[in-house]
Design an enzyme around this catalytic site. Structure first.
Site, mmCIF file in Angstrom:
data_model
loop_
_atom_site.group_PDB
_atom_site.id
_atom_site.type_symbol
_atom_site.label_atom_id
_atom_site.label_comp_id
_atom_site.label_asym_id
_atom_site.label_seq_id
_atom_site.Cartn_x
_atom_site.Cartn_y
_atom_site.Cartn_z
ATOM 1 N N GLN A 198 2.149 -5.915 -3.327
ATOM 2 C CA GLN A 198 2.363 -6.027 -1.881
ATOM 3 C C GLN A 198 3.675 -5.305 -1.508
ATOM 4 O O GLN A 198 4.006 -4.308 -2.124
ATOM 5 C CB GLN A 198 2.364 -7.500 -1.435
ATOM 6 C CG GLN A 198 1.003 -8.165 -1.522
ATOM 7 C CD GLN A 198 0.729 -8.766 -2.883
ATOM 8 O OE1 GLN A 198 1.557 -9.394 -3.491
ATOM 9 N NE2 GLN A 198 -0.480 -8.565 -3.379
ATOM 10 N N ASP A 229 0.817 -1.224 0.000
ATOM 11 C CA ASP A 229 0.000 0.000 0.000
ATOM 12 C C ASP A 229 0.847 1.268 0.000
ATOM 13 O O ASP A 229 0.400 2.320 0.454
ATOM 14 C CB ASP A 229 -0.959 0.038 1.213
ATOM 15 C CG ASP A 229 -1.799 -1.205 1.332
ATOM 16 O OD1 ASP A 229 -2.425 -1.575 0.326
ATOM 17 O OD2 ASP A 229 -1.822 -1.821 2.412
ATOM 18 N N GLY A 236 -3.956 -4.248 -5.091
ATOM 19 C CA GLY A 236 -4.893 -3.187 -5.453
ATOM 20 C C GLY A 236 -4.115 -1.923 -5.756
ATOM 21 O O GLY A 236 -3.706 -1.208 -4.847
ATOM 22 N N HIS A 237 -3.837 -1.688 -7.031
ATOM 23 C CA HIS A 237 -3.042 -0.525 -7.427
ATOM 24 C C HIS A 237 -3.964 0.579 -7.939
ATOM 25 O O HIS A 237 -4.659 0.407 -8.939
ATOM 26 C CB HIS A 237 -2.017 -0.925 -8.492
ATOM 27 C CG HIS A 237 -0.957 -1.839 -7.963
ATOM 28 N ND1 HIS A 237 -0.057 -2.506 -8.759
ATOM 29 C CD2 HIS A 237 -0.652 -2.211 -6.679
ATOM 30 C CE1 HIS A 237 0.754 -3.220 -8.000
ATOM 31 N NE2 HIS A 237 0.401 -3.062 -6.741
ATOM 32 N N THR A 238 -3.975 1.693 -7.222
ATOM 33 C CA THR A 238 -4.885 2.798 -7.523
ATOM 34 C C THR A 238 -4.146 3.908 -8.263
ATOM 35 O O THR A 238 -3.084 4.347 -7.837
ATOM 36 C CB THR A 238 -5.489 3.369 -6.219
ATOM 37 O OG1 THR A 238 -6.124 2.305 -5.501
ATOM 38 C CG2 THR A 238 -6.507 4.457 -6.532
ATOM 39 N N GLY A 256 -11.207 -2.499 1.118
ATOM 40 C CA GLY A 256 -11.875 -1.385 1.777
ATOM 41 C C GLY A 256 -11.612 -1.323 3.276
ATOM 42 O O GLY A 256 -12.110 -0.441 3.978
ATOM 43 N N THR A 286 -8.371 -3.033 -2.337
ATOM 44 C CA THR A 286 -8.966 -4.334 -2.658
ATOM 45 C C THR A 286 -10.108 -4.679 -1.717
ATOM 46 O O THR A 286 -11.151 -5.172 -2.139
ATOM 47 C CB THR A 286 -7.891 -5.438 -2.592
ATOM 48 O OG1 THR A 286 -6.868 -5.135 -3.544
ATOM 49 C CG2 THR A 286 -8.477 -6.803 -2.920
ATOM 50 N N LYS A 296 2.588 2.239 -5.034
ATOM 51 C CA LYS A 296 3.340 1.756 -6.197
ATOM 52 C C LYS A 296 2.580 1.968 -7.491
ATOM 53 O O LYS A 296 3.173 2.242 -8.540
ATOM 54 C CB LYS A 296 3.660 0.261 -6.046
ATOM 55 C CG LYS A 296 4.558 -0.070 -4.887
ATOM 56 C CD LYS A 296 4.801 -1.562 -4.780
ATOM 57 C CE LYS A 296 3.550 -2.355 -4.471
ATOM 58 N NZ LYS A 296 2.928 -2.036 -3.172
#
Length: 432
Positions: free
Chosen positions: A219, A13, A40-42, A299, A297, A16
């Site tokens: 990760q 988190d 989960g890449h935002t 929440g 991913t 990245k």
């Protein structure tokens, strides 16, 4: 050939996704080499928010080929959904995607097992079947993308595994088993038809490349299955240790790669496990709210704490990090004082290493150095000369402790919100 590896230096988190999206403009290929849809890449591009779980983040640039390498575990249903969502937004993915024939599949029974394991004794997984998929891989019961090329062979493997999981479900967990093997068989083959043209020998492809390649981690280092806070880790090598086995490339291939570590200006982690610098109460809540610390991913709210330089220096050692990207510096703008952990106290002794023992790491107390806050907004800054002196002092403290330069600051979630402190790229943009 330019080779850049972007990986997380903390518990994931770190931001990245934004950094990979930003830098992949300069690369022809973007390669994911481990993990699965637990990532989960935002990324925020022109006000539009994208959350990618399986696809390499570099795929958002129209010239970049996205590669799913052999170290990943692939949920074809979610991959299909992710591709559809991007193509509905006008981003052509199908013609720029390569999937390793050696990558293992995540199937519905892996997700079922994941839920059962978490129910029994959870460590805080995403319940997306990642751990069980890797478990089957190393138990030599996994099913690979290549197995789908032969429907009868795939059927034999699938039904054998489903019978095995059915027994575990009913006899060990005393739960009702409701998966339909015929339905799973048909659905997997149907989706595979769409992606059949994208399947390739990724190792051979990468070795033949003369173009620039970006390797994208998911990760973070402290979640690596071998060197992280075991057992509160992910199920793959999320550090640089995963590069060779995750791509099928020899270790010497990466001898001239630049390893770029991404770290927040503070520390977070999701799920269970030791967290020496965790802040509880009002300050922790303030960090969480200002940083928007909720999982992309799941929440789930992230645990928050001050920057742990002992852990960060450990990440430098195991990855051979050459430079840092420091993200979310702007989150610290509101603090009068900023703390950094420079050592641990363990059973009355001062230690400056990251313990492998879980009980030891759970007992350590952080030793802090307190720095004055800058109380000036750094959000969205693009000019390094406008950075507050005390913010630069904070950056220099990190550099001096770790021995690694901070080459970039990320000052907001938007693609353009960043400051180069030291240029590292030799490639020119291929999208212009």
């Amino acid at each position: 050939m330019e080779k850049l590896v972007v990986l997380g230096a903390q518990w994931g988190d770190e931001g990245k996704g934004k950094i990979v999206d930003l830098l992949s403009e300069h690369f022809s290929l973007a390669v994911r080499y481990q993990g699965g849809s637990n990532a989960g890449h935002t990324v925020v591009v022109n006000g539009r928010k994208f959350i990618l779980h399986l696809l390499p983040t570099g795929i958002l640039h129209p010239h970049t080929v996205g590669v799913i390498a052999q170290g990943m575990v692939v949920d074809l249903e979610l991959l299909n959904q992710e591709v559809n969502e991007l193509e509905e937004k006008g981003i052509n993915v199908s013609e720029r995607l390569v999937i390793s024939e050696r990558a293992h599949l995540v199937l519905p029974y892996h997700k079922l097992l994941d839920s059962l394991f978490e129910k029994k004794k959870g460590i805080g997984t995403t319940r997306r079947g990642i751990g069980p998929a890797y478990m089957f891989k190393y138990a030599r019961k996994g099913i690979r993308v290549a197995d789908l090329k032969d429907p009868e062979h795939f059927r034999e493997l699938l039904f054998e595994n489903i019978d095995f999981v059915k027994s575990i479900c009913e006899k060990v967990f005393c739960e009702k088993f409701e998966l339909d093997p015929e339905k799973i068989y048909r659905e997997q083959l149907k989706i595979f038809e769409r992606f059949k043209k994208n399947v390739s020998d990724v190792s051979s492809l990468l070795l033949s490349q003369k173009n620039s390649v970006l390797f994208e981690g998911a990760q973070g280092t402290l979640l690596d299955v071998d060197i992280g806070t075991y057992p509160f880790v992910t199920s793959s090598n999320s550090s640089a240790l995963g590069l060779s086995n995750g791509t099928g490339l020899p270790p010497t291939y990466f001898s001239d790669a630049y390893i770029l570590g991404v770290t927040k200006a503070y520390t977070t982690r999701v799920g269970e496990g030791p967290f020496p610098t965790e802040i509880k109460g009002e300050e922790g809540e303030k960090l969480r709210e200002l940083g928007g610390e909720f999982g992309a991913t799941t929440g789930r709210p992230r645990r928050t704490g001050w920057l742990d330089l002992v852990a960060l220096k450990f990440a430098v050692r195991v990855n051979d990090i050459k430079g840092f990207v420091l993200t979310k510096l702007d989150v610290l703008d509101a603090f009068d004082e900023v703390k950094v952990c420079v050592a641990y106290e363990l059973d009355g002794q001062l230690v400056d290493h990251f313990p492998a023992s879980l009980p030891e790491l759970s007992r350590v107390k952080p030793v802090y150095k307190t720095l004055k806050g800058w109380k000036t907004s750094t959000k969205g800054l693009k000019d390094p000369s406008k950075l507050p002196p005390r913010a630069l002092d904070y950056v220099k403290f990190i550099e001096d402790y770790t021995g690694v330069p901070v080459v970039m600051l990320s000052t907001g979630p938007e693609r353009e919100a960043f400051v180069w402190l030291k240029e590292i790229l030799k490639t020119q943009s291929t999208s212009s």
